[in-house]
Each structure stands twice: as structure tokens, then as C-alpha cells.
Design an enzyme around this catalytic site. Structure first.
Site, PDB file in Angstrom:
ATOM      1  N   LYS A 127       0.845  -1.199   0.000  1.00 11.02           N
ATOM      2  CA  LYS A 127       0.000   0.000   0.000  1.00 11.02           C
ATOM      3  C   LYS A 127       0.874   1.240   0.000  1.00 11.02           C
ATOM      4  CE  LYS A 127      -3.942   2.008   2.513  1.00 11.02           C
ATOM      5  NZ  LYS A 127      -4.836   1.884   3.685  1.00 11.02           N
ATOM      6  N   SER A 138      -9.736   1.898   2.769  1.00 16.39           N
ATOM      7  CA  SER A 138      -8.871   2.630   1.877  1.00 16.39           C
ATOM      8  C   SER A 138      -7.839   1.756   1.145  1.00 16.39           C
ATOM      9  CB  SER A 138      -8.142   3.718   2.660  1.00 16.39           C
ATOM     10  OG  SER A 138      -7.274   3.128   3.617  1.00 16.39           O
ATOM     11  N   SER A 163      -9.963  -0.396   6.936  1.00 12.35           N
ATOM     12  CA  SER A 163      -9.338  -0.233   5.618  1.00 12.35           C
ATOM     13  C   SER A 163      -8.630  -1.458   5.052  1.00 12.35           C
ATOM     14  CB  SER A 163      -8.357   0.942   5.639  1.00 12.35           C
ATOM     15  OG  SER A 163      -9.057   2.152   5.607  1.00 12.35           O
TER      16      SER A 163
END
Lengths: 493, 95
Positions: A82, A157, A181
Site C-alpha cells: 500500500k 482505503s 481499511s
């Protein structure tokens, strides 16, 4: 080995195949990069593809495996990261224009550990700007699409990290979870994700959103891969004072876990109003599996759930507005040209560098912390936190695992929640409490709704109970095949 | 609670943010509905409850204050939008 063969393997299987000489890190990495090049333009899961770095790392891994220097289960296996986790020499943008050119001078602790194992970093994955969002639509780099439906969001996210695994553009990935997330995008994309106990994984090098809630964790196709990656990244780190000494998981015990006699609690409010019927049905069906295998199941009231969203958004935004005060157009990141006044430089850098959702949360955070409102909002939320903790303590006196849905719905249509932030926030109802209390939780594919979209089941445990959670997830995956289904062969109902 | 233009102005000032007229209108509406929902928390009885920071009793952790890294001035400054002579460059603040 062909790409098609590689695509059928788990991370642990790839690691073993490399060690047995049936394939090499080089071959697997090349295959993955080819797939990414072909499919990423449509999915937009990656914001940065580390073509050269990955191939160099793979060559090195192959050499080190041959020489016996690398012996780990995942040596030579590729992974996606990420984009809020610092990778030395690779842009780490957090999905924001503010950090569009930020090249970290150091590796996050988790990245250092992955490199030490010999894992190969394929690239950086898309995310909601500064991890603020539940759809990966607030990214400066455009939205990621859910492989299960082109008009569907992947969740957020960590939408890029989940979509990459779902679309075969990575076999495992790292995400971060501040209010769901990791778990919610895993649920929306039909993959498995672990949000570990707060402190078990070092946050050093994770770009801060809300420091008391943030936690890094793995996403993969099955729980065994997820548990293996967790074992690599967990452990105390003197560079993160909130990190704690952690026992590694016994992967064999995870794999062979028996749920007989396990006590499961279902919070009434997790199956109440506002939760889609399909989602409820699928999760209840999964719960039935545990019951059939000898677990006891009981529903219990958890009225504090009604206060989850207000408490979470107060705490998260308060911490975010403090954390994001560091972006000033001076030390790193975006800065407009030709500004000759210092205050104007701050204001313009931030106004032009941040997107609307980030600005909204900064303003909300400043509001709840500002004089006159601090007691009514921030302090009240910290009191609510104590009550939430108490509610979970009481639940875990009776139950080993608490189960519910990950999200009230399956993947939403693109654009649906962008116009109405409150609606987006309400979708976090099942996930945020876990971060407030710092508990571990796993998101496991449990079935599909009537549109053929994946539904995730959430297993929540006591602090440091990853062994039990992963074991319970593994028991489910041993005898159910939802997690093996791919968007590519979608007809499953 | 009512979100006034003054409050929106004040929050922009606190956050060092400047919104366009249109964004201000939208923010007024959004903060109104978000805070309206957040006010639900008032229904929760927290009388006598001690506010909690760390959820499971970690106390402060200390270590010796020793330098463990080399000077990384060049690497750190390489991310600065403007740098000179080993320092960040900012607009003049003192006449």
C-alpha cells in the site's frame, strides 16, 4: 512454470516451488509484472510498478536461495505494498497530490522485514487519499475498480491492495487499517485480510493518519498466506514505542485448527437494521458451518454499536488533523511556485495539495479539539471508548470469537458515496469499534450476494488472539471454497 | 448544531486551508449532517467514566537517547521543494 500455473498457486506454494527448483523468483516476478502491465490500466490497483527494482530483487533472491542464505517460506515471493508504507527509493504518495514526489529516504520496519525474508516488492498500490475513505475513489491517482464488477468500488482505503490480489496482480499484499481499511476492501473484493492487534506490527514508516487506530496488516487469497506474512512483519520495534512483544503464529496449528467447543458470540446490532439481507444471510450461513462443526453460537446485545461511528470519527479526525499539520510545503511534498509569504505558503500548499475529503476531516478534527468543544466532543469520545472497551471485555468473558459482517453491504456502485460523506461513514459501522479497542479481526470471504458480489465475514478476537482467529478462518476455508472463486469466473451465486 | 459561516471561516484558519466559495457551501452542509449525526453521542451516559487513551493499559516506554543513524542531511533535503546550504528554504519572515 507458465503464468496460468503460477496464478493457481498460493504465496506459500510459490515459495515452496521456488525452493524446490520448479520455478524461480525471477520467473514468478516476471509473470506477475507481465500480468500487471496487461491488466493494471483497467483495474488501476497500482500507482507505481517497480519493474526494475523487482527484477533485481528477484535475481538476488534466487541467488541467495541457491546459496542457502535465504531459507524462509516466502523467500522470492512477490508482494504488493500500500502506498502509505515507506519504501526507500520508491515514491510513497499516500494517494495524494501532497506527496506526489515523495521519495522516502528509509524503509518502513515492515518493508525491512519483508526484504530480509527475500520477498520481492512489485510496486505500490492505490488507496484513498491519506487512507481517508472507504472506496479508493478519493485517490489523486483516480479510482481503483473492483474486479468483481467494473461499476463497483473495491472498498477502501486499501482498495488497491485488495483489488490487486483479487485480479491476480499480486498473490499477497500489505494494507493498513484505521477503521476497516484492510477488512472492508478484502470483503468487497472476495479476499482475506487481517487487522492485527494494535502494537503487534510496527508502524514505523507508515504515514500516520490516526496513530491510536492505525495498524498494518496482510491481505491474501487465503488465511494461511495471510498468517505467514503476519509472522514476518510482527514483533516489537524500538522505532515504534507503541509496538509490543508478540508471539509468532504456529502456522501448522492454524492450518489444522479445530473449532469444536469454540464459543461464538453474535452481536445483535451487527445483524440489525441497516444491514443488507443478503449479507446477513450469507454470514449466518457461515456461522452455521461453525455450529455444525461443534462450536456453540449465541446472540448477545451490544447496544454500544450505535455509538461506534460518532466515537470513531471524532477520534480519527482529531488525530488526523494533528498528524497532517506536518504538511506545510517546506520539508517535503507539494509546494506552489512563487509564493513569498510564509503563511500564504502554508495555506496554498495545503489547499492545493489536499483533496476535499482530507480537508473535511482536518476541519472536523480541528472542530472537535477546539476550545469550547473539546469536552463535548473529544473528551466525550474518549469516555465512549472506555465503554466500548468494557462491552468487548464482557463479550470476551463469554465468547472466544465474536462474528459479524464486515460491512452492511457488498461493493457499492462507483460514485455513490462520494457525494454524501455521511453515507460513506455509516458504512464503517461494523469495523471501527475494533480499531477503537485495538482488537484483532479477520475478514474472510463467506459467500456471494444475489448480484454475485462477494460478502465478507468478520471474526473478532481478544487482544493477541491472532492464533485463534486465523485458525477459525482456516477451519472455514478448509471446507468452503468461496475464497478460491475469482472474479474472472464469476457466475457463482 | 448550526454551522455558521464564521465557524467555517474559523476552521479554515485553524487548519491553514482555504476553500473556494462553492467548497465552503458544500462543507457547511456536510459538516452539518456529520455533526448532526455525531451529536447522537450525547445520548450515551458517560457520567463518571474516565476518558481512555490507550485501550489496553500500555504505559510510556522509555529508551536511552542515543543517536543510532548517520547524518542524512542530503537525503532528507532531497525531498524539500527548495533547499540551500544544508537548510530548508522558506519565504522571508523577519524584515
Amino acid at each position: 512454470m507458465t503464468i496460468e500455473e503460477i496464478k493457481t498457486l498460493s504465496a506459500l506454494e510459490i515459495g515452496k516451488a521456488i525452493k524446490d527448483g520448479r520455478t524461480s523468483s525471477r520467473e514468478v516476478t516476471r509473470a506477475m509484472l507481465d500480468l500487471i502491465r496487461e491488466k493494471n490500466p483497467a483495474v488501476n490497483a497500482y500507482t507505481y510498478i517497480a519493474e526494475e527494482e523487482a527484477m533485481a530483487q528477484a535475481e538476488q533472491a534466487d541467488a541467495d536461495i541457491r546459496s542457502g542464505k535465504l531459507t524462509g517460506d516466502l523467500a522470492g515471493v512477490p508482494i504488493a505494498i500500500k502506498d502509505n508504507i515507506c519504501t526507500k527509493g520508491m515514491i510513497t504518495s499516500c494517494g495524494s497530490k501532497m506527496l506526489y514526489n515523495f521519495l522516502p529516504p528509509y524503509d518502513a520496519t515492515v518493508i525491512r522485514k519483508l526484504r530480509e525474508e527475500g520477498m520481492v516488492i512489485l510496486g505500490k498500490t492505490n488507496m484513498d487519499e491519506f487512507a481517508m475513505g472507504s472506496t479508493t475513489e478519493t485517490s489523486y491517482y483516480g479510482p481503483t475498480l473492483n474486479p468483481w464488477g467494473e461499476d463497483r468500488v473495491p472498498g477502501g482505503s486499501s482498495g488497491g491492495s485488495a483489488a490487486a490480489v483479487a485480479a491476480d496482480l499480486a498473490v499477497v499484499s500489505l494494507g493498513s487499517d484505521t477503521g476497516g481499511s484492510i477488512r472492508q476492501p478484502a470483503s468487497f473484493c472476495g479476499v482475506t485480510g487481517l487487522k492485527p492487534t494494535y502494537g503487534t506490527v510496527s508502524r514505523y514508516g507508515l504515514v500516520a493518519f490516526a496513530s491510536s487506530l492505525d495498524q498494518i496488516g496482510p491481505i491474501g487469497r487465503d488465511i494461511n498466506d495471510v498468517a505467514a506474512v503476519y509472522n514476518l512483519i510482527c514483533g516489537i520495534d524500538e522505532k515504534d514505542q507503541t509496538s509490543t512483544e508478540t508471539k509468532k503464529l504456529d502456522l501448522e496449528a492454524v492450518k489444522n485448527f479445530d473449532v469444536k467447543g469454540m464459543k461464538i458470540g453474535l452481536p445483535e446490532q451487527y445483524f440489525g437494521e441497516g444491514i443488507d439481507k443478503d449479507v446477513k444471510d450469507v454470514v449466518m450461513q457461515a456461522v452455521k458451518f461453525y455450529e455444525d462443526r461443534g462450536a456453540t453460537v449465541e446472540t448477545f446485545p451490544m447496544p454500544i454499536v450505535d455509538y461506534a461511528i460518532p466515537t470513531y470519527y471524532i477520534i480519527a479526525c482529531a488525530e488526523a488533523c494533528s498528524n497532517l499539520s506536518r504538511y506545510d510545503g517546506i520539508k517535503y511534498g507539494y509546494r506552489p511556485e512563487g509564493v513569498d509569504d510564509l503563511m500564504e505558503l502554508f495555506i496554498r500548499s495545503r489547499s492545493e495539495g489536499f483533496g476535499m475529503e482530507v480537508k473535511r476531516r482536518i476541519m472536523l478534527g480541528n472542530f472537535v479539539l477546539s476550545s469550547g468543544y473539546y469536552d463535548a466532543y473529544y473528551n466525550k469520545a474518549l469516555q465512549a471508548k472506555a465503554l466500548i472497551k468494557k462491552a468487548f471485555d464482557e463479550a470476551f468473558e463469554k465468547y472466544d470469537v465474536v462474528i459479524g459482517p464486515v460491512a452492511p453491504t457488498t461493493a457499492l456502485k462507483c460514485g455513490e458515496s462520494l457525494s454524501d460523506p455521511l453515507k460513506m461513514y455509516l458504512g464503517d459501522i461494523c469495523t471501527v469499534l475494533i480499531n477503537i479497542v485495538g482488537l484483532p479481526a479477520v475478514s474472510v470471504p463467506a459467500g456471494f450476494d444475489s448480484n454475485g458480489l462477494p460478502v465478507g465475514m468478520q471474526l473478532i478476537g481478544r487482544h493477541y488472539s491472532e492464533q485463534t482467529l486465523c485458525g477459525a478462518a482456516a477451519a472455514f476455508q478448509r471446507e468452503n471454497d468461496h475464497h478460491t472463486k475469482r472474479a474472472q469466473d464469476k457466475e457463482v451465486k | 448544531m448550526e454551522i455558521t459561516d464564521e465557524l467555517i471561516e474559523y476552521l479554515q484558519q485553524l487548519g491553514r486551508i482555504r476553500l473556494t466559495q462553492e467548497e465552503q457551501e458544500k462543507t457547511k452542509k456536510d459538516l452539518g449532517s456529520i455533526l448532526g449525526y455525531i451529536d447522537k453521542l450525547n445520548e450515551l451516559d458517560t457520567e463518571g467514566v474516565e476518558p481512555m487513551s490507550h485501550a489496553f493499559g500500555r504505559t510510556n516506554v522509555f529508551r536511552e537517547d542515543v543517536v543510532t543513524n548517520d547524518a542524512m542531511v542530503d537525503e532528507v533535503l532531497s525531498n524539500a521543494p527548495e533547499a540551500k546550504d544544508g537548510c530548508f528554504v522558506v519565504p522571508r519572515t523577519v524584515e
